[in-house]
Motif scaffolding. Structure first.
Motif, PDB file in Angstrom:
ATOM      1  N   SER A 192     -12.164 -32.647  36.772  1.00  0.00           N
ATOM      2  CA  SER A 192     -12.401 -32.836  35.335  1.00  0.00           C
ATOM      3  C   SER A 192     -13.206 -34.093  35.031  1.00  0.00           C
ATOM      4  CB  SER A 192     -11.060 -32.884  34.597  1.00  0.00           C
ATOM      5  OG  SER A 192     -10.365 -31.685  34.744  1.00  0.00           O
ATOM      6  N   SER A 220     -12.168 -26.541  30.508  1.00  0.00           N
ATOM      7  CA  SER A 220     -11.121 -25.529  30.702  1.00  0.00           C
ATOM      8  C   SER A 220     -11.686 -24.114  30.736  1.00  0.00           C
ATOM      9  CB  SER A 220     -10.068 -25.647  29.596  1.00  0.00           C
ATOM     10  OG  SER A 220     -10.641 -25.387  28.327  1.00  0.00           O
ATOM     11  N   THR A 221     -12.751 -23.854  29.978  1.00  0.00           N
ATOM     12  CA  THR A 221     -13.316 -22.505  29.946  1.00  0.00           C
ATOM     13  C   THR A 221     -14.238 -22.227  31.132  1.00  0.00           C
ATOM     14  OG1 THR A 221     -15.101 -23.310  28.504  1.00  0.00           O
ATOM     15  CG2 THR A 221     -13.211 -22.280  27.444  1.00  0.00           C
ATOM     16  N   SER A 222     -14.751 -23.283  31.778  1.00  0.00           N
ATOM     17  CA  SER A 222     -15.684 -23.077  32.890  1.00  0.00           C
ATOM     18  C   SER A 222     -14.993 -23.075  34.250  1.00  0.00           C
ATOM     19  CB  SER A 222     -16.777 -24.153  32.870  1.00  0.00           C
ATOM     20  OG  SER A 222     -16.220 -25.452  33.008  1.00  0.00           O
ATOM     21  N   HIS A 223     -13.755 -23.566  34.333  1.00  0.00           N
ATOM     22  CA  HIS A 223     -12.962 -23.528  35.574  1.00  0.00           C
ATOM     23  C   HIS A 223     -13.694 -24.152  36.762  1.00  0.00           C
ATOM     24  CE1 HIS A 223     -10.106 -20.946  33.503  1.00  0.00           C
ATOM     25  NE2 HIS A 223     -11.106 -20.134  33.157  1.00  0.00           N
ATOM     26  N   GLN A 313      -5.403 -15.085  30.156  1.00  0.00           N
ATOM     27  CA  GLN A 313      -4.885 -16.231  29.405  1.00  0.00           C
ATOM     28  C   GLN A 313      -3.380 -16.120  29.168  1.00  0.00           C
ATOM     29  OE1 GLN A 313      -8.801 -16.284  26.658  1.00  0.00           O
ATOM     30  NE2 GLN A 313      -7.314 -17.796  26.035  1.00  0.00           N
ATOM     31  N   ASP A 316      -1.685 -17.182  32.403  1.00  0.00           N
ATOM     32  CA  ASP A 316      -1.656 -18.637  32.587  1.00  0.00           C
ATOM     33  C   ASP A 316      -0.615 -19.288  31.687  1.00  0.00           C
ATOM     34  OD1 ASP A 316      -3.670 -18.320  34.406  1.00  0.00           O
ATOM     35  OD2 ASP A 316      -5.280 -18.956  33.070  1.00  0.00           O
TER      36      ASP A 316
END
Length: 366
Positions: A192, A220-223, A313, A316
């Motif tokens: 991160s 968080s959306t790109s992992h 989602q 998770d």
């Protein structure tokens, strides 16, 4: 005669790319290996090759967007300079054919050519320019077995004047005889802090105002895929600038661009199924029966969200939930796994999400 024609011919004019229309992924691609983010071990090893003329065959593997292709291109530019790059480096990417004919013709013909003498660098810098060429095979794991087998012999025959760099996502798809001839470099998903600093640098360079929440949502959306997060940032920037007056980029904008279901929607659905809300985003109460669960699922599906994304989602959220018991999580995980298999086989999305909702609701019942 051909020699004089070659000397007298005019060099092809390079088409200038308008920086305004250039993808940020290309604009901010690392120019040197020192610019590569978060791959300290690989960069440390490759940095030593700049001081020696010896370079082994290499195999770069790891998830998408972690800098594999950027690293070898940056290394090649530092080795050969801008003038020798085209004559010394052959890059075949995903758009090229990967059959045995390409290996026998294009790759073999380039590999067998003896490198030309070093040209004087036009930018005045000194480059090592070692006496070999580099062939970059991007997404090598998509090559057929026959093509990989044919490549094995070419790597041995022309090793003195040609080095190979295989780039792939799945190292297990590279045949063992080919992998054993290469030094392996594993590229890890970006952490991160590295992704955050790079995104902040790009946003500052492009005069785009972003908050910490926006950067956190990008990460968080790109992992761990830096390329994907940069693309999302550029898309969000264009979207905010298209309004009059320009608007501030918000986390919901990033989620919309990424195709992610908003957290409020997932938390609302989870609360309906009996998952205690972690934050104050959820407004629903636990459903009492079939009709309430069906109504909630139907409303979400009508919004056009992907069933696979909802499932991912929701999984998770449940697995990382702090108050659910291990038994409850394991029951829900089994439900998610069966639904994911059914969706991969072409099952109806609404019916599968409804079944997941009902079974999770039952698994979490007191």
């Amino acid at each position: 005669m051909s020699f004089f024609k070659q000397q007298g011919a005019k060099a092809p004019q390079k088409q200038a790319v308008d920086p305004q229309h250039q993808p940020w992924v290309e604009k901010y691609r690392p120019k040197t290996i020192d610019d590569v983010s978060a791959q300290e071990h690989t960069v440390a090893v490759l940095r030593k090759t700049l001081t020696s003329s010896n370079l082994p065959h290499m195999l770069f593997y790891g998830p998408p967007g972690t800098g594999k292709t950027s690293t070898i291109l940056a290394l090649a530019r530092q080795l050969f300079g801008p003038d020798n790059f085209r004559s010394r480096v052959l890059e075949l990417n995903a758009s090229d054919e990967r059959g045995i004919s390409i290996v026998r013709e294009k790759i073999k013909n380039f590999a067998r050519q003896t490198p030309r003498a070093q040209a004087v660098a036009s930018d005045g810098n000194a480059y090592p320019c070692p006496p070999y060429k580099i062939i970059i095979l991007d997404e090598a794991d998509s090559m057929t077995q026959d093509a990989q087998a044919a490549l094995r012999r070419i790597m041995e025959t022309y090793a003195r004047i040609t080095r190979f760099c295989l780039v792939c996502n799945y190292v297990t798809r590279i045949i063992e005889p080919l992998a054993s001839r290469c030094s392996k470099f594993r590229f890890k998903p970006l952490d991160s802090s590295s992704t955050s600093s790079r995104l902040a640098y790009i946003a500052t360079s492009e005069n785009v105002s972003v908050t910490d929440d926006v950067i956190s949502t990008l990460i968080s959306t790109s992992h761990g895929d830096l390329r994907r997060s940069i693309t999302y940032l550029q898309s969000a920037s264009r979207l905010s600038a298209s309004t009059d007056p320009p608007t501030q980029i918000t986390p919901s904008d990033i989620q919309e661009i990424a195709g992610v279901v908003p957290d409020t929607v997932i938390n609302d659905l989870a609360a309906t199924l009996g998952v205690e809300p972690i934050s104050g985003d959820a407004t629903s109460r636990r459903a009492n029966g079939f009709d309430e669960v069906r109504k909630k699922v139907k409303g979400i599906i009508r919004e056009g969200y992907s069933a696979s994304q909802i499932l991912s989602q929701l999984h998770d959220l449940v697995i990382e939930h702090p108050t659910l018991t291990a038994r409850q999580k394991s029951r829900c995980a089994l439900v998610f796994a069966e639904a994911d298999k059914a969706l991969c086989d072409g099952a109806d999305e609404e019916l599968q999400i409804l079944e997941v909702g009902l079974r999770v609701h039952k698994a979490l019942s007191p």
